[in-house]
Motif scaffolding. Structure first.
Motif, PDB file in Angstrom:
ATOM      1  N   GLY A   1       0.780  -1.230   0.000  1.00 13.57           N
ATOM      2  CA  GLY A   1       0.000   0.000   0.000  1.00 13.57           C
ATOM      3  C   GLY A   1       0.810   1.277   0.000  1.00 13.57           C
TER       4      GLY A   1
ATOM      5  N   LYS B   1       0.292   4.226  -3.970  1.00 15.83           N
ATOM      6  CA  LYS B   1      -1.148   4.453  -4.049  1.00 15.83           C
ATOM      7  C   LYS B   1      -1.502   5.136  -5.366  1.00 15.83           C
ATOM      8  CE  LYS B   1      -2.115   4.828   0.921  1.00 15.83           C
ATOM      9  NZ  LYS B   1      -0.798   4.386   1.379  1.00 15.83           N
TER      10      LYS B   1
ATOM     11  N   THR C   1      -5.673   9.326  -6.200  1.00 18.69           N
ATOM     12  CA  THR C   1      -6.562   9.849  -5.159  1.00 18.69           C
ATOM     13  C   THR C   1      -6.244   9.283  -3.782  1.00 18.69           C
ATOM     14  OG1 THR C   1      -8.210   8.111  -5.543  1.00 18.69           O
ATOM     15  CG2 THR C   1      -8.422  10.135  -6.846  1.00 18.69           C
TER      16      THR C   1
ATOM     17  N   GLU D   1      -6.013   5.990  -3.056  1.00 18.92           N
ATOM     18  CA  GLU D   1      -6.543   4.637  -2.868  1.00 18.92           C
ATOM     19  C   GLU D   1      -5.456   3.599  -3.149  1.00 18.92           C
ATOM     20  OE1 GLU D   1      -9.477   3.705  -1.785  1.00 18.92           O
ATOM     21  OE2 GLU D   1     -10.356   5.710  -1.641  1.00 18.92           O
ATOM     22  N   ARG D   2      -5.530   2.466  -2.450  1.00 19.82           N
ATOM     23  CA  ARG D   2      -4.615   1.360  -2.713  1.00 19.82           C
ATOM     24  C   ARG D   2      -4.982   0.679  -4.028  1.00 19.82           C
ATOM     25  NH1 ARG D   2      -2.990  -2.211   2.511  1.00 19.82           N
ATOM     26  NH2 ARG D   2      -2.005  -3.322   0.785  1.00 19.82           N
TER      27      ARG D   2
ATOM     28  N   ARG E   1      -5.827  -2.280  -6.427  1.00 23.79           N
ATOM     29  CA  ARG E   1      -6.513  -3.569  -6.298  1.00 23.79           C
ATOM     30  C   ARG E   1      -6.365  -4.422  -7.561  1.00 23.79           C
ATOM     31  NH1 ARG E   1     -12.683  -2.877  -5.493  1.00 23.79           N
ATOM     32  NH2 ARG E   1     -12.502  -2.353  -7.708  1.00 23.79           N
TER      33      ARG E   1
ATOM     34  N   ASP F   1     -12.202  -0.171 -10.938  1.00 20.97           N
ATOM     35  CA  ASP F   1     -12.282   1.167 -10.355  1.00 20.97           C
ATOM     36  C   ASP F   1     -11.039   1.949 -10.797  1.00 20.97           C
ATOM     37  OD1 ASP F   1     -12.280   3.439  -8.815  1.00 20.97           O
ATOM     38  OD2 ASP F   1     -12.581   2.404  -6.895  1.00 20.97           O
TER      39      ASP F   1
ATOM     40  N   GLU G   1      -9.635   4.504  -9.734  1.00 23.76           N
ATOM     41  CA  GLU G   1      -8.812   4.966  -8.621  1.00 23.76           C
ATOM     42  C   GLU G   1      -7.937   3.860  -8.045  1.00 23.76           C
ATOM     43  OE1 GLU G   1     -10.706   7.713  -5.786  1.00 23.76           O
ATOM     44  OE2 GLU G   1     -12.550   7.378  -6.914  1.00 23.76           O
ATOM     45  N   ARG G   2      -8.268   2.611  -8.372  1.00 24.84           N
ATOM     46  CA  ARG G   2      -7.568   1.482  -7.748  1.00 24.84           C
ATOM     47  C   ARG G   2      -6.949   0.541  -8.777  1.00 24.84           C
ATOM     48  NH1 ARG G   2     -10.948  -1.054  -2.913  1.00 24.84           N
ATOM     49  NH2 ARG G   2      -8.821  -1.603  -2.345  1.00 24.84           N
TER      50      ARG G   2
END
Length: 328
Positions: free
Chosen positions: A122, A125, A128, A130-131, A133, A183, A185-186
């Motif tokens: 993590g 990132k 934003t 976020e981690r 995924r 997503d 962001e991830r």
């Protein structure tokens, strides 16, 4: 060999098995944890002896040694073929044009470890905060097939909070289907192209870039969600990827054997660098067997020679690969 083939004509492999109860024990070979059963092939001891003589007549051992030494064995392109250097776990130098390439190989492996660990724990990132995924590898040919195969085969070792996806088809349906449930962001994209000019790869990379920017609305987001496996520093930077997050390749890395290089970055992230190291160690163990074992008991050499026997002498036009596990 042609005369020997004629002598065997009419004797089915089934007959050879029934006539020789010790055939399985005598014709099997084991190396680096792998066992190959040649007893069901249309060969006898004399066949293998003749095939070894063929290999000696072709100077196979010298060609093998030239490959390991970094000599030009890819005569079409005038290059070395040093996938063995990518997984060299010994202290032996590997010279290309008089220069040891192992420090470069080790530096990229260290870079891969640092980056993979950062994504996994993590530290790295998205834009934003976020981690990550999902990891999407965008490549084609050897920049896709090897890692995709290994990711499927070794899925049991995957970190539960990470998932790998592989996009290679120029048909936009594949990447659209891949992105549909992700997503922005991830999601992390790995663009795998040595020259960063492969048309299919760049078309998919641009689609992914538009998808990301439609959601995050800031060009600066690209540097937090894209990394590259390439040598084209300027093209990578022009795309918006930080050159510090470019993982190098070399001319002597062939596409179909490139999984052992930074092309395997998706594996290092999702499976962990320790698992990737284990892959390299297993490959190196087989390399060492191939490099040192006499031709008569050399597993890769025997596989190749029996392939010559089946194709060139017996005229067999099909080769079946029957995996014992759905993941393979």
């Amino acid at each position: 060999l042609e005369a020997h083939r004629d002598e065997l004509d009419g004797r089915h492999p089934r007959d050879l098995v029934e006539e020789d109860p010790q055939r399985f024990e005598r014709l099997g070979l084991e190396a680096a944890g792998l066992f190959a059963d040649f007893s069901k092939q249309h060969v006898v001891d004399a066949t293998l002896d003749l095939l070894v003589r063929l290999a000696e007549a072709c100077d196979l051992e010298a060609r093998r040694d030239l490959m390991f030494a970094g000599g030009i064995v890819n005569e079409t392109e005038g290059r070395a073929a040093l996938h063995t250097a990518l997984r060299n776990r010994s202290d032996r130098p590997v010279l290309v044009d008089g220069r040891d390439v192992m420090p470069d190989v080790d530096a990229v492996l260290a870079q891969m470890r640092t980056f993979a660990n950062a994504v996994r724990d993590g530290t790295w990132k998205g834009y934003t905060g976020e981690r990550i995924r999902d990891v999407v590898n965008i490549g084609i040919g050897g920049s896709d097939l090897g890692p995709a195969m290994a990711a499927t085969a070794l899925d049991a070792r995957r970190a539960p909070h990470l998932c790998a996806h592989y996009v290679s088809n120029l048909d936009g349906v594949q990447i659209e289907r891949t992105l549909r449930d992700l997503d922005p962001e991830r999601t992390l994209f790995i663009v795998a192209s040595k020259t960063f000019s492969t048309q299919e790869t760049l078309a998919n990379a641009r689609t992914a870039r538009r998808w990301l920017l439609d959601a995050l609305e800031d060009d600066a987001a690209v540097a937090r969600h894209f990394v590259a496996v390439s040598v084209a520093r300027d093209r990578v930077a022009e795309f918006g990827i930080d050159p510090a997050n470019m993982f190098a390749l070399w001319d002597w890395v062939g596409g179909r054997t490139s999984m052992w290089s930074a092309i395997g970055l998706s594996l290092a992230v999702v499976l962990g660098m320790n698992t990737f190291d284990a892959l390299l160690e297993g490959a190196h163990a087989m390399d060492e067997h191939f490099r040192t074992a006499p031709l008569a008991c050399n597993l890769p050499a025997r596989l190749g020679l029996i392939g010559v026997w089946n194709t060139n002498l017996l005229g067999i036009e099909s080769h079946a690969v029957l995996p014992y596990d759905e993941a393979l």
